[in-house]
Design an enzyme around this catalytic site. Structure first.
Site, short mmCIF file in Angstrom:
data_model
loop_
_atom_site.label_atom_id
_atom_site.label_comp_id
_atom_site.label_asym_id
_atom_site.label_seq_id
_atom_site.Cartn_x
_atom_site.Cartn_y
_atom_site.Cartn_z
N ASP A 141 0.83 -1.20 0.00
CA ASP A 141 0.00 0.00 0.00
C ASP A 141 0.87 1.25 0.00
O ASP A 141 0.42 2.33 0.41
CB ASP A 141 -0.93 0.00 1.22
N LYS A 144 2.77 3.44 -5.66
CA LYS A 144 2.25 2.42 -6.58
C LYS A 144 3.30 1.96 -7.59
O LYS A 144 3.25 0.84 -8.06
CB LYS A 144 1.00 2.96 -7.29
N ASP A 169 -3.21 -3.11 -2.59
CA ASP A 169 -4.28 -2.12 -2.63
C ASP A 169 -4.15 -1.27 -3.90
O ASP A 169 -3.06 -1.17 -4.48
CB ASP A 169 -4.20 -1.21 -1.39
N ASN A 170 -5.26 -0.67 -4.34
CA ASN A 170 -5.25 0.36 -5.38
C ASN A 170 -4.82 -0.11 -6.76
O ASN A 170 -4.23 0.67 -7.52
CB ASN A 170 -4.35 1.54 -4.98
N GLU A 199 -11.51 4.04 -1.28
CA GLU A 199 -11.98 4.31 0.09
C GLU A 199 -12.85 5.56 0.16
O GLU A 199 -12.53 6.60 -0.39
CB GLU A 199 -10.79 4.44 1.06
C1 LIG Z 1 9.30 3.41 -0.68
N1 LIG Z 1 8.46 3.39 0.51
N2 LIG Z 1 8.66 2.55 1.54
C2 LIG Z 1 7.70 2.80 2.46
C3 LIG Z 1 6.87 3.85 2.02
C4 LIG Z 1 5.77 4.54 2.56
C5 LIG Z 1 5.20 5.56 1.82
C6 LIG Z 1 4.04 6.34 2.39
O1 LIG Z 1 3.24 5.53 3.25
C7 LIG Z 1 3.16 6.89 1.31
C8 LIG Z 1 3.13 8.25 1.06
C9 LIG Z 1 2.34 8.73 0.03
C10 LIG Z 1 1.59 7.86 -0.78
C11 LIG Z 1 1.64 6.49 -0.52
C12 LIG Z 1 0.95 5.50 -1.42
N3 LIG Z 1 -0.50 5.51 -1.37
C13 LIG Z 1 -1.16 6.20 -2.33
O2 LIG Z 1 -0.58 6.91 -3.12
C14 LIG Z 1 -2.65 6.09 -2.34
C15 LIG Z 1 -3.36 7.07 -3.06
C16 LIG Z 1 -4.75 7.02 -3.12
C17 LIG Z 1 -5.48 8.06 -3.90
C18 LIG Z 1 -6.51 7.69 -4.77
C19 LIG Z 1 -7.21 8.66 -5.49
C20 LIG Z 1 -6.86 10.00 -5.34
F1 LIG Z 1 -7.55 10.95 -6.02
C21 LIG Z 1 -5.83 10.38 -4.48
C22 LIG Z 1 -5.15 9.41 -3.76
C23 LIG Z 1 -5.46 5.99 -2.46
C24 LIG Z 1 -4.74 5.02 -1.76
O3 LIG Z 1 -5.39 4.01 -1.12
C25 LIG Z 1 -3.35 5.05 -1.70
O4 LIG Z 1 -2.70 4.05 -1.02
C26 LIG Z 1 2.40 6.01 0.54
C27 LIG Z 1 5.70 5.91 0.56
C28 LIG Z 1 6.78 5.21 0.01
C29 LIG Z 1 7.37 4.20 0.76
MG LIG Z 2 -4.05 2.46 -0.56
#
Ligand SMILES: Cn1ncc2cc([C@H](O)c3cccc(CNC(=O)c4cc(-c5ccc(F)cc5)cc(O)c4O)c3)ccc21
Ligand SMILES: [Mg+2]
Length: 221
Positions: A141, A144, A169-170, A199
């Protein structure tokens, strides 16, 4: 705005959820996201699918990539037997800080390790750090475009065993096309798509569950 969205979400948990009650923490976050401010937690509809996959897998070792505010960490960990631990990787220190407090409010802090850093840096150290061989369950999650490189890294580090389950997810919104193409055409996995919605919205989304079958050769023709 002085506070961040994760901080406002945490405040809603502290105010509305019963300390030590994971289900009330989940309800408080879903209520906040439905009625006050959208946030990218897996949510209640996809969360119920996550619950069922965790229960059918009954894993001993669990890895989550992308903790955010800890919503899915609470969902997963509340279903695990007493001796089982969740390792969850979060690269954003502010998210990790909020997640630890959400997890603590749920009373699950002794069963969850929130690891700060990037998945690609930490995955190769997991076996040594935690004295484990493989993960029975992996929840993807995070960014992406990292699903595909990180599943390959898990394979290369021999962290998947025959029967290991990977839930992503997603896979529709925002979408993970390269990951889906790889995992669905790879003979080492048996995959199934669970149609759902993004969600707290009516936008289509879904989860992809993939069971690792062990190391066979070749791609599906
Ligand atoms: C390398 N590394 N290692 C650990 C690690 C941890 C992170 C952060 O936890 C992190 C920060 C920002 C974004 C995310 C990914 N999640 C998403 O981008 C997402 C978007 C949407 C959505 C959908 C529609 C929209 F209009 C806007 C957002 C719905 C969803 O359920 C999501 O999970 C995860 C990042 C890289 C990392
Ligand atoms: Mg997600």
């Amino acid at each position: 705005t002085r506070t961040t969205r994760p901080q406002r979400l945490l405040r809603a948990v502290i105010i509305n959820a019963v300390r030590g009650d994971p289900d009330s923490v989940i309800r408080a976050i879903d209520h906040f996201c439905k009625h006050t401010e959208w946030a990218m937690n897996i949510g209640d509809e996809k969360g119920a699918i996550l619950d069922s996959v965790v229960m059918e897998t009954s894993p001993s070792t669990v890895l989550e990539l992308g903790t955010y505010c800890g919503y899915s960490a609470v969902r997963i960990t509340r279903l695990l037997p007493p001796s089982t631990r969740l390792i969850t990787v979060e690269m954003n220190p502010d998210y990790a800080c909020v997640a630890r407090q959400v997890i603590q409010h749920a009373g699950l802090q002794d069963k969850v390790c929130v690891l700060e850093g990037q998945s690609a840096d930490l995955i190769p150290k997991m076996a040594e750090m935690f004295g484990i061989q493989t993960f029975d369950f992996v929840f993807l999650d995070h960014w992406k475009d990292r699903y595909l490189p990180d599943i390959r890294l898990l394979e290369d580090c021999s962290l998947l065993a025959q029967g290991s389950v990977v839930l992503a997810d997603n896979v529709v919104c925002p979408g993970t096309p390269d990951y889906l193409n790889y995992i669905r055409s790879n003979l080492n996995y048996r995959s199934r798509f669970y149609q759902a919605h993004l969600e707290y919205t009516r936008v289509l989304d879904g989860l992809e569950k993939s069971e690792y079958l062990g190391c066979r050769q070749g791609k599906r023709q």
